[in-house]
Each structure stands twice: as C-alpha cells, then as structure tokens.
Design a protein around this motif. Structure first.
Motif, PDB file in Angstrom:
ATOM      1  N   PHE A  34       0.830  -1.199   0.000  1.00 53.44           N
ATOM      2  CA  PHE A  34       0.000   0.000   0.000  1.00 53.44           C
ATOM      3  C   PHE A  34       0.871   1.259   0.000  1.00 53.44           C
ATOM      4  N   VAL A  35       1.926   1.266   0.795  1.00 51.88           N
ATOM      5  CA  VAL A  35       2.837   2.414   0.824  1.00 51.88           C
ATOM      6  C   VAL A  35       3.447   2.632  -0.558  1.00 51.88           C
ATOM      7  N   ALA A  36       3.799   1.564  -1.237  1.00 54.99           N
ATOM      8  CA  ALA A  36       4.343   1.675  -2.593  1.00 54.99           C
ATOM      9  C   ALA A  36       3.305   2.281  -3.538  1.00 54.99           C
ATOM     10  N   GLN A  37       2.042   1.892  -3.374  1.00 53.86           N
ATOM     11  CA  GLN A  37       0.977   2.435  -4.228  1.00 53.86           C
ATOM     12  C   GLN A  37       0.756   3.924  -3.939  1.00 53.86           C
ATOM     13  N   VAL A  38       0.819   4.315  -2.681  1.00 48.59           N
ATOM     14  CA  VAL A  38       0.686   5.733  -2.326  1.00 48.59           C
ATOM     15  C   VAL A  38       1.848   6.532  -2.924  1.00 48.59           C
ATOM     16  N   THR A  39       3.041   5.982  -2.846  1.00 50.70           N
ATOM     17  CA  THR A  39       4.213   6.646  -3.427  1.00 50.70           C
ATOM     18  C   THR A  39       4.054   6.792  -4.937  1.00 50.70           C
ATOM     19  N   LEU A  40       3.568   5.748  -5.588  1.00 54.34           N
ATOM     20  CA  LEU A  40       3.319   5.805  -7.026  1.00 54.34           C
ATOM     21  C   LEU A  40       2.316   6.910  -7.346  1.00 54.34           C
ATOM     22  N   THR A  41       1.299   7.042  -6.512  1.00 53.57           N
ATOM     23  CA  THR A  41       0.280   8.070  -6.735  1.00 53.57           C
ATOM     24  C   THR A  41       0.857   9.472  -6.551  1.00 53.57           C
ATOM     25  N   LEU A  77      -1.842   8.801 -13.531  1.00 49.27           N
ATOM     26  CA  LEU A  77      -2.465   9.177 -12.260  1.00 49.27           C
ATOM     27  C   LEU A  77      -3.779   8.447 -12.065  1.00 49.27           C
ATOM     28  N   ARG A  78      -4.562   8.348 -13.115  1.00 50.90           N
ATOM     29  CA  ARG A  78      -5.837   7.648 -12.989  1.00 50.90           C
ATOM     30  C   ARG A  78      -5.618   6.192 -12.610  1.00 50.90           C
ATOM     31  N   ALA A  79      -4.664   5.530 -13.224  1.00 60.93           N
ATOM     32  CA  ALA A  79      -4.393   4.126 -12.905  1.00 60.93           C
ATOM     33  C   ALA A  79      -3.974   3.972 -11.444  1.00 60.93           C
ATOM     34  N   ALA A  80      -3.152   4.895 -10.968  1.00 56.89           N
ATOM     35  CA  ALA A  80      -2.698   4.834  -9.576  1.00 56.89           C
ATOM     36  C   ALA A  80      -3.856   5.054  -8.609  1.00 56.89           C
ATOM     37  N   VAL A  81      -4.694   6.034  -8.888  1.00 60.15           N
ATOM     38  CA  VAL A  81      -5.825   6.332  -7.999  1.00 60.15           C
ATOM     39  C   VAL A  81      -6.868   5.226  -8.064  1.00 60.15           C
ATOM     40  N   ASP A  82      -7.088   4.665  -9.238  1.00 61.61           N
ATOM     41  CA  ASP A  82      -8.033   3.540  -9.352  1.00 61.61           C
ATOM     42  C   ASP A  82      -7.598   2.379  -8.465  1.00 61.61           C
ATOM     43  N   ALA A  83      -6.298   2.122  -8.418  1.00 60.27           N
ATOM     44  CA  ALA A  83      -5.786   1.048  -7.563  1.00 60.27           C
ATOM     45  C   ALA A  83      -5.999   1.383  -6.087  1.00 60.27           C
TER      46      ALA A  83
END
Length: 105
Positions: A34-41, A77-83
């Motif tokens: 999850f932290v990695a996904q937040v960083t990606l976002t 950005l959309r892909a990151a936020v969708d995740a």
C-alpha cells in the motif's frame, strides 16, 4: 489524505499485532504494498503538475505537448488512484466510487 489515513490505520494494526506477539507478516506485506501504491500516486501527481506547467505561445506546439505529456500523465495518475480506490476504506474515500456510481445504494 484518505490514502494516508488508511495507511496510518494499517500501520497501527501491524504495530498492535506485533506488540501482542502475533505474526503479522501478511499485514506488513499488505502495508508495504500500500505504501508503494501511495508513493506511485504522489509521483504521478508530481508528474502531472510538471506536465501542466509547460506553456508555449505556439498553440500547435502547446496542443501537441498536452496530447503527449499531459494525457499520459493523467492516465498514469488515474491508474494509480483507481488502484487506491480498491484498497482504501469506504468510510475514508471522499468521492463516490465506481461501484457507487454504477449501483446506487
């Protein structure tokens, strides 16, 4: 803010489990993902802001830059936020989800 609040909840759950002597490897792995996904976002937000900062007096060049850079940054950005939407608790998510929009409660 919703993602960071969710991340805090996850971290507190991991810390509580570990303090109680419970194996929390799966929860820790979920937190790390999850932290990695937040960083990606946040990186995607920065990339979009950078792409939007470009201005050109030649309308054709500006339109081409929007097509190539801004649209790509928006898609990332959309892909990151969708995740994130799939993971963040519904009580924290500030906007209607796709599920909310498709299946009115």
């Amino acid at each position: 803010p919703a993602a960071l609040q969710h991340q805090t909840r996850m971290a507190q759950a991991v810390a509580s489990a570990e303090a109680a002597g419970v194996d929390a490897d799966k929860q820790r792995n979920a937190l790390e993902s999850f932290v990695a996904q937040v960083t990606l976002t946040t990186n995607a937000i920065s990339a979009l802001a950078e792409a939007l900062d470009h201005h050109d007096s030649d309308y054709y060049k500006h339109a081409r830059q929007v097509r190539t850079d801004v649209r790509g940054a928006m898609a990332a950005l959309r892909a990151a936020v969708d995740a994130l939407e799939l993971t963040v608790s519904d009580d924290l998510w500030p906007v209607p989800t796709y599920g909310d929009l498709l299946f009115i409660k």
